[in-house]
Motif scaffolding. Structure first.
Motif, PDB file in Angstrom:
ATOM      1  N   ASN B 159      -3.716  -3.140  10.694  1.00  0.00           N
ATOM      2  CA  ASN B 159      -3.910  -3.487   9.274  1.00  0.00           C
ATOM      3  C   ASN B 159      -2.747  -2.965   8.432  1.00  0.00           C
ATOM      4  O   ASN B 159      -2.171  -3.692   7.628  1.00  0.00           O
ATOM      5  N   LEU B 160      -2.411  -1.678   8.626  1.00  0.00           N
ATOM      6  CA  LEU B 160      -1.374  -1.063   7.788  1.00  0.00           C
ATOM      7  C   LEU B 160       0.012  -1.636   8.096  1.00  0.00           C
ATOM      8  O   LEU B 160       0.794  -1.921   7.185  1.00  0.00           O
ATOM      9  N   ASN B 163       0.240  -5.214   6.826  1.00  0.00           N
ATOM     10  CA  ASN B 163       0.464  -5.220   5.368  1.00  0.00           C
ATOM     11  C   ASN B 163       1.934  -4.966   5.065  1.00  0.00           C
ATOM     12  O   ASN B 163       2.552  -5.669   4.274  1.00  0.00           O
ATOM     13  N   ASN B 166       3.857  -8.115   6.188  1.00  0.00           N
ATOM     14  CA  ASN B 166       3.588  -9.321   5.394  1.00  0.00           C
ATOM     15  C   ASN B 166       4.189  -9.225   3.996  1.00  0.00           C
ATOM     16  O   ASN B 166       4.612 -10.216   3.430  1.00  0.00           O
ATOM     17  N   TYR B 167       4.182  -8.003   3.422  1.00  0.00           N
ATOM     18  CA  TYR B 167       4.660  -7.868   2.060  1.00  0.00           C
ATOM     19  C   TYR B 167       6.085  -7.333   1.987  1.00  0.00           C
ATOM     20  O   TYR B 167       6.530  -6.842   0.967  1.00  0.00           O
ATOM     21  N   ARG B 210      -6.920  -7.821  -4.009  1.00  0.00           N
ATOM     22  CA  ARG B 210      -5.603  -8.370  -3.685  1.00  0.00           C
ATOM     23  C   ARG B 210      -4.731  -8.177  -4.917  1.00  0.00           C
ATOM     24  O   ARG B 210      -5.113  -8.547  -6.021  1.00  0.00           O
ATOM     25  N   ILE B 214       1.108  -9.840  -5.127  1.00  0.00           N
ATOM     26  CA  ILE B 214       0.967 -10.318  -3.748  1.00  0.00           C
ATOM     27  C   ILE B 214       0.387 -11.731  -3.745  1.00  0.00           C
ATOM     28  O   ILE B 214       0.779 -12.578  -2.955  1.00  0.00           O
ATOM     29  N   GLY B 221      -4.978 -13.566   3.423  1.00  0.00           N
ATOM     30  CA  GLY B 221      -5.505 -12.199   3.498  1.00  0.00           C
ATOM     31  C   GLY B 221      -6.863 -12.115   2.828  1.00  0.00           C
ATOM     32  O   GLY B 221      -7.100 -12.800   1.836  1.00  0.00           O
ATOM     33  N   GLY B 225      -9.040  -5.401   4.584  1.00  0.00           N
ATOM     34  CA  GLY B 225      -8.345  -4.520   5.533  1.00  0.00           C
ATOM     35  C   GLY B 225      -8.320  -3.056   5.124  1.00  0.00           C
ATOM     36  O   GLY B 225      -8.653  -2.180   5.917  1.00  0.00           O
ATOM     37  N   LEU B 226      -7.956  -2.771   3.863  1.00  0.00           N
ATOM     38  CA  LEU B 226      -7.837  -1.370   3.440  1.00  0.00           C
ATOM     39  C   LEU B 226      -9.205  -0.701   3.305  1.00  0.00           C
ATOM     40  O   LEU B 226      -9.337   0.493   3.546  1.00  0.00           O
TER      41      LEU B 226
END
Lengths: 129, 262
Positions: B159-160, B163, B166-167, B210, B214, B221, B225-226
């Motif tokens: 997840n981390l 992220n 992806n970003y 979100r 982003i 997404g 996740g977080l």
């Protein structure tokens, strides 16, 4: 070592399309695939076919996969009793997985997390091909 | 109305309020339980058609039913990836439902943490290649083995790291550092991506959050996740914090206790 052309797989799956895809993939690889669409049919075919390995779904009509697994592992025929069983299910909680292993499953795959290639690999590994 | 009657009236009102409170609490718990059960059943039912899509596309992509031209290959690959995202969303929803039901099971064992990070990076190789990202993993000379639920910690790292990837913009750099401090393993994941707006950072660990920048940058997404990540880390006895500057990047730090037993 077993020859791929002689290996009999019993695929127990109630979803028509999933069964079709899986059979197609395994047949193309040279395996002989027998299909069962519910637990009752699986137990009948088991004695007739005497497969080398079983791919077994959990949520099935009439008799569920856990019960099928239980009946196979307590079968009077020793060869049938020891048939390797790979669970193919979309139930993936710890209690489902634990229950399957306690009842004697050899492997447990969550269908949505694997492809037919992965299933093929697990079959080969289980049968030392 | 005499003093006794007033007391009795107050007592009556108080009892009625308690009754209402208990009824509402019970109703809320039942509703919560029904929602969770619904999610469990719905996710299982959703997984079957998603599996048929996954298996059939994969067979076609592998050329099992004939050769594909490049355009067909590219289109089907995108379809396959979209389906994978829906499978991930279904998994996230099921995880959230399990967390809220307090039925998110853990299986602790002793693992080499570096190996888990390597596995997480390996699972994200496609994304790393696609975005030409550079991963700098500074391994400590000797990191201790720790008691974790391996699959859950892999989920945290995936997840981390996903992220961070992806970003990040193309050719971005992602740094992973491990430090040991006061019987805790500290894991830092730093990117030089788009960052998170300061006024939105307090909502980071809320479900379905979100960030606004982003959303413009990348719309995929679930925003779950977080929430899942924080829950898993805290269940391990650790903490997570995030420092971020919009336009410059984000640094996530989480800790895990170094225990001799779980």
């Amino acid at each position: 070592m077993l020859n791929k052309q002689e290996i009999k797989i019993l695929l127990v799956e109630d979803d028509n399309f999933l069964r079709e895809i899986c059979t197609k993939k395994l047949t193309k690889q040279g395996f002989i695939v027998y299909e069962a669409i519910d637990g009752e049919q699986a137990l009948k075919k088991l004695e007739k076919v005497r497969p080398d390995i079983i791919l077994l779904d959990i949520i099935l009509p009439i008799i569920d996969g856990f019960e099928v697994l239980k009946q196979i592992r307590s079968h009077k025929d020793k060869k049938i009793q020891k048939t390797p069983i790979i669970i193919l299910s979309n139930l993936g909680q710890k209690n489902d997985v634990d229950k399957a292993f306690t009842l004697g499953a050899n492997n447990y795959l969550i269908k949505a997390h694997f492809t037919t290639d992965d299933i093929l690999d697990k079959i080969k590994k289980e049968l030392s091909l | 109305m005499n003093f006794y009657e007033i007391i009795m009236l107050l007592f009556g009102i108080f009892s009625a309020l308690i009754g209402c409170f208990l009824y509402l609490k019970n109703y809320k718990n039942k509703l919560k339980q029904q929602t969770s059960e619904f999610i469990s059943i719905a996710t299982h039912q959703l997984r079957t058609p998603l599996t048929t899509i996954k298996w059939s596309i994969k067979m076609i992509l592998d050329g099992d039913v004939g050769k594909l031209n490049q355009e067909q290959q590219e289109l089907l690959s995108k379809g396959y990836q979209s389906n994978e995202r829906v499978i991930k969303l279904v998994n996230d929803l099921l995880d959230v439902s399990r967390i809220e039901e307090k039925k998110f099971d853990y299986q602790f064992d002793k693992y080499d943490f570096e190996n888990i990070i390597d596995t997480a990076i390996e699972r994200l190789q496609n994304l790393i290649i696609k975005k030409h990202l550079k991963i700098k993993f500074n391994k400590p000379i000797k990191s201790p083995k720790i008691y974790v639920d391996k699959e859950k910690i892999l989920l945290v790292l995936q997840n981390l790291l996903a992220n961070a990837m992806n970003y990040s913009t193309e050719n971005g750099i992602i740094k992973i550092d491990i430090k040991i401090k006061n019987k805790f393993l500290l894991i830092y994941i730093k990117d030089n991506g788009v960052g998170i707006p300061k006024n939105e950072q307090f909502k980071l660990f809320s479900k379905f959050f979100r960030a606004s920048n982003i959303m413009k940058f990348k719309t995929q997404g679930s925003g779950l996740g977080l929430f899942i990540t924080k829950n898993i880390i805290e269940k391990h006895g650790g903490r997570i914090s995030i420092k971020s500057q919009e336009g410059k990047g984000t640094e996530v730090c989480f800790s895990l206790p170094i225990l001799s037993s779980p």
